[in-house]
Motif scaffolding. Structure first.
Motif, PDB file in Angstrom:
ATOM      1  N   ALA A 155       3.789  11.590   7.329  1.00  7.85           N
ATOM      2  CA  ALA A 155       2.540  11.874   7.261  1.00  7.85           C
ATOM      3  C   ALA A 155       2.337  13.407   6.831  1.00  7.85           C
TER       4      ALA A 155
ATOM      5  N   GLU B  12      -3.765  17.505   2.476  1.00  8.59           N
ATOM      6  CA  GLU B  12      -4.256  16.020   1.847  1.00  8.59           C
ATOM      7  C   GLU B  12      -3.929  16.154   0.294  1.00  8.59           C
TER       8      GLU B  12
ATOM      9  N   ILE C  93      -3.244  12.494  -1.247  1.00 11.46           N
ATOM     10  CA  ILE C  93      -3.274  11.365  -0.381  1.00 11.46           C
ATOM     11  C   ILE C  93      -4.331  10.228  -0.672  1.00 11.46           C
TER      12      ILE C  93
ATOM     13  N   GLU D  11      -3.913   7.058   1.249  1.00 15.16           N
ATOM     14  CA  GLU D  11      -4.269   6.376   2.305  1.00 15.16           C
ATOM     15  C   GLU D  11      -3.409   6.750   3.204  1.00 15.16           C
ATOM     16  N   ARG D  12      -3.570   7.166   4.743  1.00 14.50           N
ATOM     17  CA  ARG D  12      -2.790   7.361   5.772  1.00 14.50           C
ATOM     18  C   ARG D  12      -2.373   5.841   6.483  1.00 14.50           C
TER      19      ARG D  12
ATOM     20  N   THR E 223       2.609   6.838   3.963  1.00 14.73           N
ATOM     21  CA  THR E 223       1.350   7.504   3.427  1.00 14.73           C
ATOM     22  C   THR E 223       1.549   6.868   1.941  1.00 14.73           C
TER      23      THR E 223
END
Length: 320
Positions: free
Chosen positions: A181, A185, A221, A223-224, A229
């Protein structure tokens, strides 16, 4: 049979400071300079025991140079009836959604069953466009990378599309699932890439002064998903394995990458790395209009997302 040439620059030589490709062309007059440059770029030259892919590097006194010339393997291109997922086509170009496992053009180890063989069956006039063994090919996707790829059907289109890639006016967007992760962003990875000094089948982060070529990847990003990710990548340059090398370098390798990844299983039988050329935007070589296509990700990619979303208790919100 591979031919090898071993050279060493003597202490009293006047060649110190000469470009590597120029020095080799002087010492090996039977090889053209363009052929020598090709051999350098393909990782067939070692400088002091390490692979050197920079033709511009200056040689020094006592440098040891080894040049390998691989055995010639002429390829007779045959048209093959391989299904194509066509996203766009006219008389100038064709854009396809390439599946995993399909090599783009013939090469040693893959003499047939390639995208080029399929294209020759679909476009009989393709031979001669952009080269004998790579007719129409403007840019490549790795064997197990899926998604949008453009092929020129005329010489004019080939030159025009190549110019767009060089000028960075063509837009190439990818989707990739990575391990871990990222803390931010979005970001930009600006690290030069060159041939791995020990393993010629791999690429690596190599300083420009040692033969690396500028490589820039923008990411954000989408979606986490717990310890995974979904990332949107945009290429500014198009080096071999660029996204895969850059992602691994920042500690977030592409899931399923057999070369640069972690080797961990995620419970999905992936054919290779979870990397998909999602969108391609370019200018039509004749009309000048912008063409934008979106390539639907393969079932294995969406299955992987479904599983990761369920593990993280999130609904599947991804749409193409």
């Amino acid at each position: 049979m591979v031919s090898e040439f071993h050279l060493q620059i003597p202490e009293n030589s006047n060649d110190a400071g000469v470009r590597l490709d120029r020095y080799l062309s002087q010492e090996l007059p039977d090889l053209s300079r363009s052929r020598i440059q090709q051999l350098i770029e393909e990782g067939n030259v070692q400088l002091n025991g390490k692979v050197c892919t920079s033709k511009k590097i200056s040689v020094k006194v006592s440098d040891r140079i080894t040049l390998e010339i691989p055995e010639a393997q002429p390829l007779e291109l045959q048209a093959e009836d391989i299904p194509l997922d066509i996203l766009y086509e006219d008389d100038q170009l064709i854009i396809l959604n390439k599946p995993a496992g399909l090599v783009v053009h013939p090469a040693p180890g893959h003499p047939d069953g390639t995208l080029v063989n399929a294209l020759l069956a679909h476009c009989p006039n393709l031979p001669g466009i952009g080269g004998i063994q790579r007719p129409g090919i403007v840019h490549r996707l790795d064997k197990d990378t899926t998604g949008a790829i453009a092929i020129a059907k005329t010489e004019l289109a080939h030159h025009h599309l190549q110019a767009q890639l060089k000028a960075k006016t063509a837009r190439r967007e990818y989707l990739g699932v990575v391990y871990g992760a990222p803390k931010t962003e979005n970001g930009t990875i600006d690290l030069p890439i060159g041939r791995h000094p020990q393993d010629r089948k791999k690429m690596a982060i190599i300083p420009v002064e040692q033969g690396g070529r500028l490589a820039v990847t923008h990411w954000r990003i989408l979606e986490r998903l717990g310890n995974y990710t979904l990332i949107h990548f945009q290429l500014e340059t198009g080096r071999t394995h660029q996204i895969r090398v850059h992602s691994a370098k920042i500690g977030h390798p592409i899931v399923g990458d057999p070369i640069y990844g972690s080797g961990r299983s995620v419970g999905v039988n992936l054919p290779g790395q979870a990397l998909h050329a999602w969108r391609l935007k370019l200018q039509h070589p004749i009309s000048g209009e912008m063409i934008e296509v979106t390539a639907t990700p393969p079932s294995q990619f969406t299955k992987l997302l479904d599983i990761l979303k369920k593990r993280s208790d999130r609904p599947n919100s991804f749409t193409n």
